[in-house]
Design an enzyme around this catalytic site. Sequence first.
Site, PDB file in Angstrom:
ATOM      1  N   CYS A  26      46.844  34.574  41.555  1.00 16.50           N
ATOM      2  CA  CYS A  26      46.478  35.226  42.825  1.00 16.50           C
ATOM      3  C   CYS A  26      47.768  35.502  43.587  1.00 16.50           C
ATOM      4  O   CYS A  26      48.202  34.707  44.417  1.00 16.50           O
ATOM      5  CB  CYS A  26      45.576  34.326  43.652  1.00 16.50           C
ATOM      6  N   CYS A  67      43.578  52.834  38.062  1.00 18.90           N
ATOM      7  CA  CYS A  67      44.059  51.493  38.427  1.00 18.90           C
ATOM      8  C   CYS A  67      45.565  51.523  38.661  1.00 18.90           C
ATOM      9  O   CYS A  67      46.191  50.481  38.769  1.00 18.90           O
ATOM     10  CB  CYS A  67      43.695  50.486  37.343  1.00 18.90           C
TER      11      CYS A  67
END
Length: 460
Positions: free
Chosen positions: A86, A413
Site C-alpha cells: 500500500c 491503467c
Amino acid sequence: MKQQIPVKKNDYIDVDFIDLTHEGQGVAKINSFPIFVPGGLPGERAQIKVLNVKKNYGYGKLIEMKERSPYRIDIPKTEINKYGGCQLQHMSYEGQLQFKQNRVTQALTRIGKLTDVQIHPIIGMDEPFHYRNKAQVPVGEKDGRLISGFYKPRTHEIIDTDESVIQIEAINEAIRVVKRICDELGIEAYHEEKHTGVLRNIMARFGKQTDELMIVLITKTEKLPHRQEIIDRIVTALPNVKSIVQNINSKRTNVILGDITTVLWGSDVIYDYIGDVKFMISPLSFYQVNPVQTKVLYDKALEYANLTGEEIVIDAYCGIGTISLFLAQKAKKVYGVEVVPDAIEDAKKNAELNGIHHVEFAVGEAETVIPNWAKEGIHADVIVVDPPRKGCAETLLETIIEMKPKRVVYVSCNPATLARDLQILENNGFKTIEVQPVDMFPQTMHVEVIVKLVLKGTAV
Ligand code: SAH
C-alpha cells in the site's frame, strides 16, 4: 554533453519533493537530477541523506522533515506499512485522489496535447479500505509456528501478518483461520531451499455480492496430512465457505499455482455479480479485485458506449469477458478478443451462465484478430479497448481508424500510454469527449481512467 551529477553518496541535502515514482517513492530534483526517497510526498521539504548515486538518478533516505504535506498521515513504521504494497497509506485519501487526478490531467495535456477535454473529478470510494476480494499468501515457519503474509521486497523472507488494510475483512479472517488450523494440526510449511514440506500458499477469494468464500490450499505434495480434520475445522470456523480446494504445485518455482486442482469440499467454483451479470470464479480465473469500483467503471463504459440495442460492439483485450457481458445487456451483438486462452474459456462459460448468446469470443492478439474481422465485413458501431500498461498496439489503432466506429471507449491503467494513443486517434478522425478517472485501487499508486471518443461528425 555529459550531465554533471550534482550529489554524491553520503551527502546531506535539503530537497523539495515534486512527484512520486510508480512505487510511491518521493521524487526530488537537484538541478534536474532525480533522487528517489521512500516516504517523501509531493509538496514536502526535507533533509535527506544520499545513499546511492547512479548515472541518471540517485536514491536517498529521509532524515528530517522540514515542511509536511497537509495530506500526510502518520502511520506506524511497521514492516507491513513499509512493504505491504500500500504505497500511499501515508497520504490522506483526499490527497491520494488529488494526486491521481493531477497525474491524469498532466499526462493528457503534456503527452496527449489535449487541452480542451472535459476531465471529470476522479470517482473515489466512500470506504477506501478493505476492498480486495482476493488474497494469496506464502506460508513459512518461524520458531516452530506457521507464518504467512508477504515477502519482504527482493527477498524470500516472509513477514508474518494477516491484517491487510485493503483486503475485505472476510478475506483477512479466512487467512487467519486457515493458518491457525493448519498450525494447530502441525501441517508443515514448504521449505523453498530444501524443496521439502507441504503447504506453500493459502489463497482466499470472496464473492462480495454473494458472500461466497473459496479457500485454496496450495501444496507441494499430493498428500495433505489431517485432510478431513482441516476440512471439518474450516467449515465450522468459516460459515461462508462454499469451496475448499487443494492445488498441487510440486515444482521448484515462484509461480504460485500448479496444474492439478482437486476439490476437498463443496463446489469447485464460487460466484459473484457485477450489476446483474453473474461471474464464475475458479482458483485460477482472473477476476477484478475491487468489485465496488468495477461496477462504477463498467457503468461508465455502458454510459459512454451509449447503446440503444442496435449496436455491434467490439471489446478488445476482453479478459474473462466482463465488459463484453456487461455491454451485451444493451447491444445487438458483442465480439470479445483476448490473448489468454483460459480467460476466453471463462468468458464463454460466463456467457452461458447468464444465458447471453449474442456474444462471440476469440483467442488472439487484438491487433491481429480485429483486422481480420474487418476484412470479413464485421462493422463495429462501438469499440471498447482495455489494454495492459503498454497501451494499444499501433496497428490496432490503425484498424480502429479505418473501421470508423461511431464511438470508442478507452479503459486505461496507464495515463501516459492512454495520452499517447488518444493523440493518435485525435489526429485521425476522433474527438475525445469525456475523461473519467476512477480509483480502483485506493492506497496504491494505480490510476484507472475511462474515456469516451466519438468519430468527428457523428452525434455524441
Ligand atoms: N477488460 C478486462 C481485462 C483487461 S486487462 C476486464 O475488465 O476484466 C488486459 C487484458 O489484455 C489481459 O487480460 C491481457 O491478457 C490481455 N492482452 C494483453 N495483450 C493483448 C493483446 N495483444 N491482444 C489481446 N489481449 C491482450
